[in-house]
Design a protein around this motif. Structure first.
Motif, PDB file in Angstrom:
ATOM      1  N   GLN A   3      -3.396  -4.280  14.787  1.00 11.00           N
ATOM      2  CA  GLN A   3      -4.209  -4.958  13.777  1.00 11.00           C
ATOM      3  C   GLN A   3      -5.679  -4.591  13.940  1.00 11.00           C
ATOM      4  O   GLN A   3      -6.381  -4.387  12.960  1.00 11.00           O
ATOM      5  CB  GLN A   3      -4.041  -6.474  13.866  1.00 11.00           C
ATOM      6  N   LEU A   4      -6.132  -4.521  15.184  1.00  9.16           N
ATOM      7  CA  LEU A   4      -7.521  -4.130  15.429  1.00  9.16           C
ATOM      8  C   LEU A   4      -7.746  -2.689  14.987  1.00  9.16           C
ATOM      9  O   LEU A   4      -8.779  -2.383  14.383  1.00  9.16           O
ATOM     10  CB  LEU A   4      -7.883  -4.290  16.903  1.00  9.16           C
ATOM     11  N   GLN A   5      -6.811  -1.819  15.263  1.00 11.79           N
ATOM     12  CA  GLN A   5      -6.945  -0.418  14.866  1.00 11.79           C
ATOM     13  C   GLN A   5      -6.973  -0.280  13.350  1.00 11.79           C
ATOM     14  O   GLN A   5      -7.709   0.539  12.811  1.00 11.79           O
ATOM     15  CB  GLN A   5      -5.830   0.415  15.489  1.00 11.79           C
ATOM     16  N   ALA A  19     -14.196  -4.817  15.467  1.00 14.49           N
ATOM     17  CA  ALA A  19     -12.868  -4.365  15.864  1.00 14.49           C
ATOM     18  C   ALA A  19     -12.973  -3.330  16.984  1.00 14.49           C
ATOM     19  O   ALA A  19     -12.206  -3.387  17.954  1.00 14.49           O
ATOM     20  CB  ALA A  19     -12.126  -3.778  14.660  1.00 14.49           C
ATOM     21  N   GLN A  20     -13.925  -2.413  16.874  1.00 14.94           N
ATOM     22  CA  GLN A  20     -14.104  -1.412  17.922  1.00 14.94           C
ATOM     23  C   GLN A  20     -14.544  -2.073  19.225  1.00 14.94           C
ATOM     24  O   GLN A  20     -14.072  -1.718  20.303  1.00 14.94           O
ATOM     25  CB  GLN A  20     -15.124  -0.347  17.501  1.00 14.94           C
ATOM     26  N   MET A  21     -15.437  -3.041  19.122  1.00 10.36           N
ATOM     27  CA  MET A  21     -15.869  -3.766  20.317  1.00 10.36           C
ATOM     28  C   MET A  21     -14.688  -4.486  20.963  1.00 10.36           C
ATOM     29  O   MET A  21     -14.546  -4.486  22.187  1.00 10.36           O
ATOM     30  CB  MET A  21     -16.989  -4.743  19.959  1.00 10.36           C
ATOM     31  N   ALA A  22     -13.836  -5.080  20.149  1.00 13.07           N
ATOM     32  CA  ALA A  22     -12.659  -5.778  20.676  1.00 13.07           C
ATOM     33  C   ALA A  22     -11.718  -4.798  21.371  1.00 13.07           C
ATOM     34  O   ALA A  22     -11.204  -5.085  22.454  1.00 13.07           O
ATOM     35  CB  ALA A  22     -11.932  -6.517  19.555  1.00 13.07           C
ATOM     36  N   LEU A  23     -11.509  -3.636  20.763  1.00 12.90           N
ATOM     37  CA  LEU A  23     -10.658  -2.625  21.388  1.00 12.90           C
ATOM     38  C   LEU A  23     -11.249  -2.167  22.727  1.00 12.90           C
ATOM     39  O   LEU A  23     -10.521  -1.974  23.700  1.00 12.90           O
ATOM     40  CB  LEU A  23     -10.469  -1.433  20.453  1.00 12.90           C
ATOM     41  N   LEU A  46     -16.933 -12.592  19.834  1.00 10.11           N
ATOM     42  CA  LEU A  46     -16.966 -11.700  18.674  1.00 10.11           C
ATOM     43  C   LEU A  46     -16.644 -12.416  17.372  1.00 10.11           C
ATOM     44  O   LEU A  46     -17.058 -11.979  16.299  1.00 10.11           O
ATOM     45  CB  LEU A  46     -15.970 -10.549  18.862  1.00 10.11           C
ATOM     46  N   ILE A  47     -15.883 -13.488  17.464  1.00 15.83           N
ATOM     47  CA  ILE A  47     -15.506 -14.209  16.240  1.00 15.83           C
ATOM     48  C   ILE A  47     -16.156 -15.583  16.162  1.00 15.83           C
ATOM     49  O   ILE A  47     -15.725 -16.439  15.403  1.00 15.83           O
ATOM     50  CB  ILE A  47     -13.969 -14.315  16.098  1.00 15.83           C
ATOM     51  N   ALA A  68      -6.783 -10.862  14.246  1.00 16.35           N
ATOM     52  CA  ALA A  68      -6.540  -9.751  15.168  1.00 16.35           C
ATOM     53  C   ALA A  68      -7.209  -9.994  16.517  1.00 16.35           C
ATOM     54  O   ALA A  68      -6.602  -9.767  17.572  1.00 16.35           O
ATOM     55  CB  ALA A  68      -7.040  -8.444  14.555  1.00 16.35           C
ATOM     56  N   ILE A  69      -8.439 -10.469  16.500  1.00 12.89           N
ATOM     57  CA  ILE A  69      -9.148 -10.714  17.758  1.00 12.89           C
ATOM     58  C   ILE A  69      -8.556 -11.908  18.484  1.00 12.89           C
ATOM     59  O   ILE A  69      -8.452 -11.909  19.711  1.00 12.89           O
ATOM     60  CB  ILE A  69     -10.662 -10.862  17.516  1.00 12.89           C
TER      61      ILE A  69
END
Length: 76
Positions: A3-5, A19-23, A46-47, A68-69
Motif C-alpha cells: 500500500q505504501l509503495q 509514503a517514502q518516509m514510511a518505507l 507521519l500521520i 497504509a501507515i
C-alpha cells in the motif's frame, strides 16, 4: 508495504513524500537501525492529524495514506 509503495505514484507530492518516509522507517526497523518502538512513534508522527491536515488536499488520498501507515505501524 505494498500500500505504501502504491502511494509513491499517487500524484500528490505530500502523500508520496510521507509514503517514502514510511518505507524508509520500515526498512530501518527491519535492519535494526531503529527499535520497533522508535519506528512506531515515527510512523505515527507521519500521520499526525494537525501536520497532515495542513498539507492534505485530497481526503481519499489522505485516508489511503493514513491506512497504509497505520498498518505499517502495527507491525513495528
Amino acid at each position: 508495504m505494498s500500500q505504501l509503495q502504491e502511494m509513491l505514484g499517487c500524484g500528490h507530492g505530500w502523500a508520496e513524500e510521507r509514503a517514502q518516509m514510511a518505507l524508509d522507517i520500515v526498512e530501518q526497523r527491519n535492519s535494526g537501525a531503529l527499535s520497533p518502538a522508535e519506528a512506531a512513534e515515527l510512523l505515527e508522527d507521519l500521520i499526525s492529524t494537525d501536520k497532515l491536515e495542513a498539507v492534505a488536499d485530497n481526503i481519499q488520498v489522505k485516508a489511503a495514506l493514513v491506512s497504509a501507515i497505520s498498518i505499517a505501524a502495527k507491525f513495528a
